[in-house]
Design an enzyme around this catalytic site. Structure first.
Site, PDB file in Angstrom:
ATOM      1  N   LYS A 115       0.814  -1.216   0.000  1.00 50.02           N
ATOM      2  CA  LYS A 115       0.000   0.000   0.000  1.00 50.02           C
ATOM      3  C   LYS A 115       0.844   1.261   0.000  1.00 50.02           C
ATOM      4  CE  LYS A 115      -4.335  -1.826   1.579  1.00 50.02           C
ATOM      5  NZ  LYS A 115      -5.396  -1.869   2.590  1.00 50.02           N
ATOM      6  N   LYS A 217      -8.141 -10.770  -8.477  1.00 53.98           N
ATOM      7  CA  LYS A 217      -9.181 -10.834  -7.446  1.00 53.98           C
ATOM      8  C   LYS A 217     -10.311  -9.849  -7.753  1.00 53.98           C
ATOM      9  CE  LYS A 217      -8.921 -10.574  -2.656  1.00 53.98           C
ATOM     10  NZ  LYS A 217      -8.244 -10.410  -1.365  1.00 53.98           N
ATOM     11  N   LYS A 220     -12.944  -3.879  -5.159  1.00 57.94           N
ATOM     12  CA  LYS A 220     -13.723  -2.645  -5.236  1.00 57.94           C
ATOM     13  C   LYS A 220     -12.926  -1.541  -5.922  1.00 57.94           C
ATOM     14  CE  LYS A 220     -12.743  -2.131  -0.301  1.00 57.94           C
ATOM     15  NZ  LYS A 220     -13.403  -2.400   0.980  1.00 57.94           N
TER      16      LYS A 220
END
Ligand code: TRP
Length: 354
Positions: A115, A217, A220
């Site tokens: 991240k 995957k 969102k």
């Protein structure tokens, strides 16, 4: 030799829309666990600040995760549903854990590395400390079982490391309080205040992949909304997305082995199996040799059958935010009571005057 009282705890971040992957991978497990366990399900709004500080619609995001929990069947009276920021004890214990966790441990966290990206100097201190807050979420209730996705396994190992170091460093202070429990960790006898949490990772949950690329995957953050089925999608949207889902030109195989090298086929069969509570082998027993032109409509019907009631209930709940807020307030008050009990014990163990 004692045992900690079993308690299930999990958290979901209020960022972005919930999709089928979240439902099959997490929320459905939460629902199943409430049958035989004391459960706490938390909307981790403090964690959401690590992704992005300012959110367009923070209240709406918090309410929509809560609505999804309730619509899926979590009982907020029997169990506890709340948002993290209503229980300041999480942050307080996180500070103590910041002083327990070692920099070397934090530096190994792969989620932080992913991240933070290349420019680590620009990452927030909160993103770095994220796993310490997560450990506090769990241990402020001395929870024992945590249903999470595979990607959170490392954070739970860190939670165990933090618990272990606290237990060992404070062993001589814990013993006289009578608050600890004699447990064995591996071969090691430990007088523990905090339990060693168990991840609940396996189970029926499949890895739900993107409808546009069976090797990625379902997420969102994927720019294409066609790549995922959102829990707020209505029947038309579900049908359109499944009909447009990527496939290959071949018929479905009769054996699971035949799905190798066919990620899109594998994904759709996996989704069907999860929604129907069957194995992939059973689904292929039924559809082996059939074309996608037969399989996809069956998947559309099944998806709508399972998801439409949840969708309708979410919409009904979202139309009444004051009800959702009252659930969170009630859950928050009950959670605070439990958390404050732990914090008083932790303050006594550390030796803070109160
Ligand atoms: N990190 C978890 C995730 O992204 C969310 C989370 C925060 C959590 N605190 C938690 C999960 C405590 C389980 C227990 O999925």
């Amino acid at each position: 030799m004692g045992e900690f009282k079993p308690l299930v705890f999990s958290g979901v971040q209020p960022t972005g829309n919930l999709h089928l992957g979240n439902y099959l991978g997490a929320i459905r497990k939460f629902v199943a666990l409430q049958e035989n366990n004391d459960c706490m399900y938390c909307v981790v709004d403090l964690h959401a600040l690590t992704a992005q500080l300012v959110h367009d619609d923070m209240p709406g995001q918090i309410r929509s995760i809560t609505a999804a929990f309730l619509a899926a069947g979590i009982d907020p009276k029997q169990h506890i549903v709340f948002n993290q920021s209503q229980v300041p004890q999480h942050s307080e214990l996180a500070w103590i854990f910041n002083c327990v966790a070692r920099l070397g441990w934090m530096n190994r966290m792969t989620q932080f590395k992913d991240k933070a990206g290349k420019d680590r100097e620009q990452a927030s201190l909160g993103l770095y400390a994220y796993p310490s807050l997560m450990a506090a979420d769990i241990l402020v209730y001395r929870a024992t079982h945590v249903p999470v996705g595979e990607d959170q396994k490392q954070h739970l190992e860190l939670t165990r490391d933090i618990a272990m170091k606290f237990n060992i460093d404070f062993m001589d202070k814990i013993r006289p309080t009578g608050l600890g429990i004699d447990i064995t960790v591996g071969e090691e006898p430990v007088h523990a205040y905090f339990p060693m949490v168990e991840p609940l990772i396996d189970g029926p949950a499949p890895r739900v992949m993107s409808l546009k690329d069976g090797t990625k995957k379902m997420s969102k953050s994927d720019p294409s909304d066609l790549s995922r089925i959102n829990l707020m999608d209505d029947a038309d949207a579900i049908s359109r997305k499944i009909r447009k889902a990527k496939t290959d030109p071949d018929a479905l195989p009769s054996e699971v082995d035949g799905l190798k090298g066919r990620p899109e086929a594998d994904n759709l069969v996996g989704i069907f199996a999860a929604l129907a509570d069957k194995t992939k082998a059973e689904v292929l027993g039924e559809f082996g040799g059939q074309q996608f032109s037969v399989f996809k409509p069956a998947l559309v019907d099944l998806s709508i059958e399972v998801l439409a009631p949840i969708n309708a209930e979410m919409r009904r709940l979202m139309a009444d935010p004051s009800y959702i807020d009252s659930v969170l307030r009630d859950g928050g008050a009950r959670a605070r009571e439990r958390a404050e009990k732990t914090m008083n014990e932790v303050r006594d163990i550390i030796g803070f005057v109160r």
